[in-house]
Each structure stands twice: as C-alpha cells, then as structure tokens.
Design a protein around this motif. Structure first.
Motif, PDB file in Angstrom:
ATOM      1  N   PHE A 121      52.622  23.769  73.120  1.00  0.00           N
ATOM      2  CA  PHE A 121      52.890  23.456  71.717  1.00  0.00           C
ATOM      3  C   PHE A 121      53.341  24.703  70.961  1.00  0.00           C
ATOM      4  N   CYS A 125      57.036  25.137  69.324  1.00  0.00           N
ATOM      5  CA  CYS A 125      57.228  25.430  67.902  1.00  0.00           C
ATOM      6  C   CYS A 125      58.156  26.625  67.723  1.00  0.00           C
ATOM      7  N   ARG A 128      61.636  25.480  68.484  1.00  0.00           N
ATOM      8  CA  ARG A 128      62.130  24.625  67.392  1.00  0.00           C
ATOM      9  C   ARG A 128      62.596  25.468  66.214  1.00  0.00           C
ATOM     10  N   VAL A 152      61.532  16.890  65.408  1.00  0.00           N
ATOM     11  CA  VAL A 152      60.488  16.870  64.386  1.00  0.00           C
ATOM     12  C   VAL A 152      60.360  18.257  63.776  1.00  0.00           C
ATOM     13  N   GLY A 157      55.047  18.785  62.655  1.00  0.00           N
ATOM     14  CA  GLY A 157      54.394  18.877  63.960  1.00  0.00           C
ATOM     15  C   GLY A 157      53.022  19.507  63.871  1.00  0.00           C
ATOM     16  N   VAL A 161      49.865  17.233  65.070  1.00  0.00           N
ATOM     17  CA  VAL A 161      49.198  17.587  66.326  1.00  0.00           C
ATOM     18  C   VAL A 161      47.686  17.657  66.171  1.00  0.00           C
ATOM     19  N   VAL A 190      53.733  15.863  71.228  1.00  0.00           N
ATOM     20  CA  VAL A 190      54.220  16.437  69.967  1.00  0.00           C
ATOM     21  C   VAL A 190      55.109  17.646  70.238  1.00  0.00           C
ATOM     22  N   LEU A 194      59.083  18.194  69.089  1.00  0.00           N
ATOM     23  CA  LEU A 194      59.593  19.355  68.351  1.00  0.00           C
ATOM     24  C   LEU A 194      60.923  19.836  68.904  1.00  0.00           C
TER      25      LEU A 194
END
Length: 270
Positions: A121, A125, A128, A152, A157, A161, A190, A194
C-alpha cells in the motif's frame, strides 16, 4: 599562495532573504509541516496502542495535506518549493502513516502477509503520487476527460484503507487473526486501485445552481456534525459508499466515451 578555502557563489544565488518572504507564502508550507507532524504522531500513538487517537491524527494529517495546496492557490502563494514539499509530505500522510497504523492495529495479526500488504500500500501510494505529478506536468486532458482522475486518489485511498479499523471501533467485527488476513487482502485491493487506470470522477467542474447553495451548505454542516458525533460510523458508511461509487464512475466514463466517439464519427458517416 592560494588560500585553502576559496570564496564561492551559493547554489541558487542564496535564494530570497528571509525578510523578503511574505507571510502568505509561509502559511501553506506551515500547514504541510503540521500535516507531517500529525501523520508521524499517529504512527507513534499506534505503536503505543492508542489507536483511536492514532487514526484521528492520520485523518487530520490527510485533511491538512489535502487543503494546503488549495490554500496556496487561494492566497496566490504557490511556489516550486511548496509543490516539492507537498509531494514529499503526501507519501508520509497518505501512504506510510495509514499503512503503519493499520499494521499495528490489525495486519500484524496476519504475520508476514500483513506486513507485505502494508508495504504494497505504501509503495502503491508513492507510485500513484509520482504518476499524478508526471501527468500533471506532461499531459493536460481537455474537455470531459479532465473531469476524471486516473486511479483512486491518494487521499481517498488513505481514508478507505482504514475501513477495517472503523468497523472494529463500532463493534461490527472482532479484531482476530482471520480479520487480519481479510484486512491484508483488502489493503492489497486498495493498493491496486491506487495504481490502476480506473477512471474516478473528480467533481472538480461541478457547478452548483444558486437556488441549491443553501441546501448544500446545510448538507455539509449535517455531515460534519455526524462526523463529530458519530465519527467511526460516519467514516464506515462514507468509505463503503465510496467503494460503491467507483464502479458507477467507471460505467459513467464508458458511456460518456461512447457518446463522444459517436459524435466524432458522425460527420464521416454523412
């Protein structure tokens, strides 16, 4: 004989003097620093097992990090320094802080898979945010396509999450090993959203009719009151509603793309 230390010109000619920077230029950067402090404090509180306060701090960090750029534009205080600082803060507040708080509360119950999910994650991120910066610099979609995000957004996010934490706080589910594995799967999902190419409606170009402004203000005030009075229930419903909204957004994008394509080919058919 030459002196051992020769004079040199400072890099960037030293930049502007401190006294030459107006206060309005400092305010957005100050908000960014406060957001970083809130995010890192949330991580500390999580490892001290003060989870409700930790989640609150992460949400405050996400909120502050989401408004600093808007405040800078409102004050006409945008700068390259502020943009770079905001980008660096985003990975902390939207990626690292939620991932570590979620790991300390639930994902560690799943062992190594939980840690892998937290890492994925945080990495997603960062990817992203990097893609957003590149697209913002190189591509400028025109027309209706500019109304959609690619994937997203990182702030959404970060809020979504932590849905398993909200559900535990309201007593809907129990924090056990099974939930740890399920939360790990949800975290990876999630993370995938992203970095996906999913079109997500941004709402940036929505125009509110004058006769609906007052009802809108009342609705926003009602939502804030719910958030203050029933924070975890409101966040749970909001996160679930956002997950339902995502396929609807993709469907609306496909319909709009088909309509625009038919309009573009109509003169050729004639």
């Amino acid at each position: 004989m030459a002196e051992p230390f020769q004079p040199f010109e400072p890099h960037g000619h030293g930049g502007p003097r401190i006294r030459e920077i107006p206060l309005r230029m400092v305010l957005p950067n100050l908000i960014t620093v406060l957001a970083i402090c809130a995010g890192l404090s949330g991580i500390r509180l999580a490892f001290e097992h003060r989870f409700e306060t930790a989640v609150t701090m992460v949400l405050i960090a996400a909120f502050l990090d989401g408004i600093d750029g808007r405040i800078a534009r409102m004050l006409k205080a945008t700068s390259r320094f502020g943009a770079q600082m905001d980008s660096l803060a985003d990975i902390v507040n939207f990626g690292v802080a939620p991932a570590l708080v979620l790991y300390a509360f639930l994902l560690d119950r799943a062992g190594s898979p939980g840690w892998i999910a937290a890492l994925l994650f945080a990495i997603a991120c960062g990817l992203r945010l990097a893609r957003f910066n590149v697209l913002d610099e190189e591509e400028h979609p025109v027309g209706w396509q500019s109304e959609y995000f690619v994937g997203v957004p990182a702030p959404a996010g970060a809020v979504v999450v932590m849905l398993p934490i909200y559900l535990v706080f309201i007593g809907a589910i129990a924090p056990d090993r099974t939930l740890g594995f399920l939360s790990s799967v949800f975290t990876v999902l999630v993370a995938f959203l992203l970095v996906s190419r999913l079109p997500v409606y941004s709402g940036k170009k929505i125009r509110i009719p004058g006769d609906r402004v007052l009802p809108l203000i009342l609705g926003v005030a009602f939502f804030i009151l719910l958030l203050v009075t029933y924070p975890w229930q409101t966040l749970s419903i909001s996160a679930l509603a956002y997950m339902i909204f995502l396929p609807l957004s993709a469907r609306a994008y496909s319909r709009r793309a088909k309509i625009e394509e038919e309009k573009a080919t109509m003169p050729d058919a004639q």
